[in-house]
Design a protein around this motif. Structure first.
Motif, PDB file in Angstrom:
ATOM      1  N   ALA A  30       2.058  12.748  -8.416  1.00  0.00           N
ATOM      2  CA  ALA A  30       2.907  12.442  -9.323  1.00  0.00           C
ATOM      3  C   ALA A  30       3.116  10.734  -9.191  1.00  0.00           C
ATOM      4  N   HIS A  31       2.461  10.107  -8.384  1.00  0.00           N
ATOM      5  CA  HIS A  31       2.568   8.606  -8.197  1.00  0.00           C
ATOM      6  C   HIS A  31       1.290   8.210  -7.456  1.00  0.00           C
ATOM      7  N   THR A  32       0.542   7.430  -8.401  1.00  0.00           N
ATOM      8  CA  THR A  32      -0.840   6.763  -7.798  1.00  0.00           C
ATOM      9  C   THR A  32      -1.074   5.534  -8.240  1.00  0.00           C
ATOM     10  N   HIS A  33      -1.729   4.801  -7.736  1.00  0.00           N
ATOM     11  CA  HIS A  33      -2.251   3.278  -8.232  1.00  0.00           C
ATOM     12  C   HIS A  33      -3.780   3.181  -8.144  1.00  0.00           C
ATOM     13  N   LEU A  34      -4.423   3.733  -9.094  1.00  0.00           N
ATOM     14  CA  LEU A  34      -5.827   3.876  -9.222  1.00  0.00           C
ATOM     15  C   LEU A  34      -6.591   2.586  -9.232  1.00  0.00           C
ATOM     16  N   GLY A 134       8.545   2.832 -14.840  1.00  0.00           N
ATOM     17  CA  GLY A 134       8.725   2.767 -13.401  1.00  0.00           C
ATOM     18  C   GLY A 134       7.293   2.407 -13.049  1.00  0.00           C
ATOM     19  N   GLU A 135       7.121   1.636 -11.801  1.00  0.00           N
ATOM     20  CA  GLU A 135       8.378   1.769 -10.754  1.00  0.00           C
ATOM     21  C   GLU A 135       9.312   0.644 -10.765  1.00  0.00           C
ATOM     22  N   THR A 136      10.386   0.638 -11.199  1.00  0.00           N
ATOM     23  CA  THR A 136      11.547  -0.095 -11.155  1.00  0.00           C
ATOM     24  C   THR A 136      12.406   0.457  -9.909  1.00  0.00           C
ATOM     25  N   PHE A 195      12.928   9.773  -7.886  1.00  0.00           N
ATOM     26  CA  PHE A 195      12.668   8.713  -6.718  1.00  0.00           C
ATOM     27  C   PHE A 195      11.434   8.839  -6.197  1.00  0.00           C
ATOM     28  N   HIS A 196      10.601   8.083  -6.380  1.00  0.00           N
ATOM     29  CA  HIS A 196       9.133   7.942  -5.738  1.00  0.00           C
ATOM     30  C   HIS A 196       9.259   7.765  -4.309  1.00  0.00           C
ATOM     31  N   CYS A 197       8.262   8.319  -3.647  1.00  0.00           N
ATOM     32  CA  CYS A 197       8.087   8.040  -1.993  1.00  0.00           C
ATOM     33  C   CYS A 197       9.705   8.026  -1.474  1.00  0.00           C
ATOM     34  N   THR A 245       0.745  10.535  -3.643  1.00  0.00           N
ATOM     35  CA  THR A 245       0.314   9.937  -2.781  1.00  0.00           C
ATOM     36  C   THR A 245       0.791   8.410  -2.374  1.00  0.00           C
ATOM     37  N   ASP A 246       1.111   7.517  -3.802  1.00  0.00           N
ATOM     38  CA  ASP A 246       1.519   6.581  -3.650  1.00  0.00           C
ATOM     39  C   ASP A 246       0.245   5.499  -3.035  1.00  0.00           C
ATOM     40  N   ALA A 247      -0.935   6.125  -3.479  1.00  0.00           N
ATOM     41  CA  ALA A 247      -2.482   5.734  -3.078  1.00  0.00           C
ATOM     42  C   ALA A 247      -2.579   4.383  -3.499  1.00  0.00           C
TER      43      ALA A 247
HETATM   44 ZN   LIG Z   1       3.839   2.927  -6.020  1.00  0.00          ZN
END
Ligand SMILES: [Zn+2]
Ligand SMILES: [Zn+2]
Length: 298
Positions: A30-34, A134-136, A195-197, A245-247
């Motif tokens: 639900a949240h990654t930075h490829l 987001g992400e804000t 709310f991410h992470c 992941t917030d990878a």
């Molecule tokens: Zn992030």
């Protein structure tokens, strides 16, 4: 656009961890930075799909990465984009990069530069492949006192954009729980808030649950020191949680310090199932349904 360079120096051991056993019930990351990972979106997607991670939310942190996220989502059916200025980005746009931590040596752009960047985020937020804003949010860990006013202003303007486009708001909250909750209340929260992470404790999880805010858990839920986070997960209603992941950051145990990627989501899902006392398949089904709902088209 070319891939962006990591700004945090990167992990010490750059060997990718081995693939975990596949999930039987597919989930999202639900949240990654490829754009910060050493791979192509197509390769990241196929590695993830091979272990039952079939959909990715690609998150923008500034104008170029938000443009890239929107483009990548348009090109790949199983990638959805969110767009925003990260809470550490907004002060840099206005004030430049005085402490140099980002290595960007940027000149201050003032209020006009922030207006222009937010106008661009607003334009991107209207696109059909962009499923969220987001992400804000607020980050009092990275950004010092001089940036707080700009962070808060940027957060308020992103809340307005999310509401106007009827898209979920993806929040980055680092050491700023009280102010994040206060500003959401003052502005009036969008219908959907993630709310991410998630980094709050059990008390914060109860508050989020009362408001219907979704809590997205990352690999740090596996860290030995993260008992307060596991306590939060214990009390968080199962219908209000996501996995992410917030990878390339926050690689789960036992691969901490090595590069994270969406294909490692099953490790975090299994850790979460243990904390919640749920069967892996039941939790995975709930996580998938929650992600569908949280990021459904406006
Ligand atoms: Zn992030
Ligand atoms: Zn974040």
């Amino acid at each position: 656009m070319s891939k962006r360079k990591r700004r945090d120096g990167g992990p010490r051991d750059t060997t990718p961890p081995p693939a975990p056993d596949p999930l039987r019930v597919p989930v999202w990351d639900a949240h990654t930075h490829l754009d910060l990972q050493d791979t192509t979106p197509a390769d990241a997607l196929s590695a993830a799909a091979a272990v039952g991670v079939d959909t990715l939310v690609q998150v923008g942190i500034d104008v170029p990465s938000s443009v890239w996220a929107a483009r990548t989502a348009a090109a790949h059916e199983r990638v959805h984009a969110t767009v925003a200025l990260h809470p550490n980005e907004a002060p840099r746009i206005v004030l430049g990069d005085p402490d140099g931590w980002s290595g960007q040596r940027r000149a201050p752009g003032g209020a006009a530069a922030l207006d222009a960047a937010i106008a661009e985020i607003d334009r991107l937020a209207a696109l059909p492949h962009v499923r969220g804003v987001g992400e804000t949010g607020l980050d009092y860990f990275r950004t010092g006192d001089e940036g707080v006013a700009t962070q808060q202003e940027s957060f308020r303007r992103h809340i307005e954009i999310a509401k106007r486009h009827r898209k979920p708001l993806v929040i980055h909250d680092r050491e700023a729980h009280a102010d994040v909750l206060r500003i959401l209340a003052e502005e009036g929260a969008p219908e959907r808030v993630v709310f991410h992470c998630f980094s709050g404790d059990a008390e914060m999880a109860k508050t989020c649950a009362e408001h219907g805010y979704v809590m997205s858990f990352a690999g740090n839920v596996t860290y030995p020191s993260a008992q307060p986070l596991r306590d939060a997960l214990t009390v968080a209603p199962t219908e209000l949680i996501l996995v992410e992941t917030d990878a390339p950051f926050l690689t789960p145990v036992p691969y901490r310090g090595r590069p994270n990627a969406p294909y490692l989501v099953p490790i975090t899902v299994r850790a979460m199932a243990e904390v919640k006392g749920l069967a892996e398949d039941d939790l995975a089904a709930a996580l998938a349904a929650n992600a569908e709902r949280a990021f459904a088209p406006a």
